[in-house]
Design an enzyme around this catalytic site. Sequence first.
Site, short mmCIF file in Angstrom:
data_model
loop_
_atom_site.label_atom_id
_atom_site.label_comp_id
_atom_site.label_asym_id
_atom_site.label_seq_id
_atom_site.Cartn_x
_atom_site.Cartn_y
_atom_site.Cartn_z
N SER A 12 0.82 -1.21 0.00
CA SER A 12 0.00 0.00 0.00
C SER A 12 0.85 1.26 0.00
O SER A 12 0.66 2.16 -0.84
CB SER A 12 -0.94 0.00 1.22
OG SER A 12 -1.79 -1.11 1.20
N GLY A 14 4.20 1.62 -0.49
CA GLY A 14 5.11 1.67 -1.62
C GLY A 14 4.41 2.14 -2.88
O GLY A 14 4.93 2.98 -3.64
N ARG A 34 5.31 -10.35 -6.62
CA ARG A 34 4.50 -11.26 -7.42
C ARG A 34 4.35 -10.73 -8.84
O ARG A 34 4.00 -9.56 -9.04
CB ARG A 34 3.12 -11.45 -6.77
CG ARG A 34 3.16 -12.28 -5.48
CD ARG A 34 1.79 -12.38 -4.87
NE ARG A 34 1.37 -11.11 -4.28
CZ ARG A 34 0.10 -10.75 -4.15
NH1 ARG A 34 -0.87 -11.53 -4.60
NH2 ARG A 34 -0.21 -9.59 -3.59
N TYR A 50 -4.00 -3.93 -3.06
CA TYR A 50 -3.58 -3.05 -1.97
C TYR A 50 -4.29 -1.69 -1.98
O TYR A 50 -4.58 -1.14 -0.92
CB TYR A 50 -2.06 -2.83 -2.02
CG TYR A 50 -1.28 -4.06 -1.66
CD1 TYR A 50 -1.02 -4.36 -0.32
CD2 TYR A 50 -0.81 -4.95 -2.62
CE1 TYR A 50 -0.30 -5.49 0.04
CE2 TYR A 50 -0.10 -6.08 -2.27
CZ TYR A 50 0.15 -6.36 -0.94
OH TYR A 50 0.85 -7.49 -0.60
N LYS A 107 9.23 1.56 8.70
CA LYS A 107 9.17 2.13 10.04
C LYS A 107 9.21 1.00 11.06
O LYS A 107 8.23 0.28 11.23
CB LYS A 107 7.90 2.97 10.20
CG LYS A 107 7.84 4.20 9.29
CD LYS A 107 6.55 4.97 9.45
CE LYS A 107 6.53 6.21 8.57
NZ LYS A 107 5.27 6.98 8.71
N LYS A 192 5.33 4.97 17.01
CA LYS A 192 3.92 5.33 16.86
C LYS A 192 3.07 4.12 16.51
O LYS A 192 1.88 4.06 16.86
CB LYS A 192 3.76 6.44 15.82
CG LYS A 192 4.30 6.12 14.44
CD LYS A 192 3.27 5.52 13.51
CE LYS A 192 3.88 5.18 12.16
NZ LYS A 192 2.89 4.63 11.22
N ASP A 245 2.51 12.01 12.86
CA ASP A 245 2.36 10.60 12.51
C ASP A 245 1.60 9.84 13.60
O ASP A 245 0.78 8.97 13.33
CB ASP A 245 3.76 9.99 12.32
CG ASP A 245 3.74 8.71 11.49
OD1 ASP A 245 2.65 8.32 11.00
OD2 ASP A 245 4.81 8.10 11.33
N THR A 249 -1.94 7.82 12.92
CA THR A 249 -1.93 6.36 13.05
C THR A 249 -2.82 5.89 14.19
O THR A 249 -3.41 4.81 14.10
CB THR A 249 -0.48 5.87 13.27
OG1 THR A 249 0.36 6.45 12.27
CG2 THR A 249 -0.39 4.36 13.17
N VAL A 281 0.66 -9.22 9.67
CA VAL A 281 0.84 -8.77 11.04
C VAL A 281 1.19 -7.29 11.03
O VAL A 281 2.04 -6.86 10.26
CB VAL A 281 1.96 -9.56 11.75
CG1 VAL A 281 2.22 -9.00 13.14
CG2 VAL A 281 1.58 -11.03 11.85
N GLU A 283 2.88 -3.81 11.88
CA GLU A 283 4.28 -3.53 12.23
C GLU A 283 4.47 -3.42 13.73
O GLU A 283 5.48 -3.86 14.28
CB GLU A 283 4.74 -2.24 11.55
CG GLU A 283 4.98 -2.36 10.05
CD GLU A 283 6.39 -2.84 9.72
OE1 GLU A 283 7.09 -3.34 10.62
OE2 GLU A 283 6.78 -2.71 8.56
#
Length: 335
Positions: A12, A14, A34, A50, A107, A192, A245, A249, A281, A283
């Site tokens: 997402s 990237g 992929r 994504y 991150k 964060k 941030d 988040t 999972v 981050e």
Amino acid sequence: MVQRITVLGAGSWGTAFAKVLADAGRDVTMWARRAEVAREIRERHANSGYLPGIELPANLTATHDPAEALAGAEAVVLAVPSQSLRANLFGWRELLPRGAILVSLAKGVELGTLKRMSEVIAEISGVSGDEIVVVSGPNLAREIAQGQPAGAVLACADHDRAVAIQQASFNSYFRPYTNTDVVGCEVGGAAKNVIALSCGMAVGMGLGANTTATLITRGLAEMARLGTKLGADPLTFAGLAGVGDLVATCSSPLSRNRTFGERLGRGETLEQAQAAAGGQVAEGVMSCTSIRELAYKHGVDMPITDAMHRVCHEAADPRQVGAELLGRRQKHEWS
């Protein structure tokens, strides 16, 4: 002017950052793990897995071949998850064009080594850490991809390199600022995610704005304590890479860490929350352990981070750790 840019990773963030660069007039090539994802980006100008519903610019293409993606790149953006960055970069390091500016979107703090992402990149690539640009700030991928206005921080000890990426990414909706405090930006970006888990858990338990506001501000105190101990500028945590941030988040349902925490707060297991997230999972689930160890190593008190580790990896009850946080020794706010 940096014109030819490669983005390694087609998740997402990237994809959204690649769109930012393309909308700024750069020629962008993405590498996707992929082949079918690369084909969809290249032929249909979309990455439906994504960022569904987002049309990608014509000057953005993609390939499954890392050598093809990296050929002639003037800047290389590393857009893979923090805990897989080392393994991926090890496979790419011989392909990196000499002199290309390396840019990190990851991150986190690496498990085991407790290294920040720029330190991992420097170790594997052989490039000086002072030459690596770190991207941070309130950058929820979907909102950025939709062209909603947002700011960001580009941190690099070599200010000229940060300015080069600033010029390459500035467009009508994306406003990047430069900073030389790489440590502060990376600590804020990693920590964060952990605080967002705690805010999600609070929401999942039915708690309201007072609780989440308290977690955000006390979480900010935690990240600032750790960052300054590691040599960061305290002012960084009052900026986009810190409070900016953190607020985005912790507050948005678009945040994977917040929604993951919400499921845990409703009583789901880590495995159930992971399954609901499509096997991914968040981050913060991994970073809570490495950040906790880094804090222990440097004698920094981070009770919320410790609580998140216990919930995620020691099967502690979120309600119990919440009660323990409230029952901690009373003290002055800034002690």
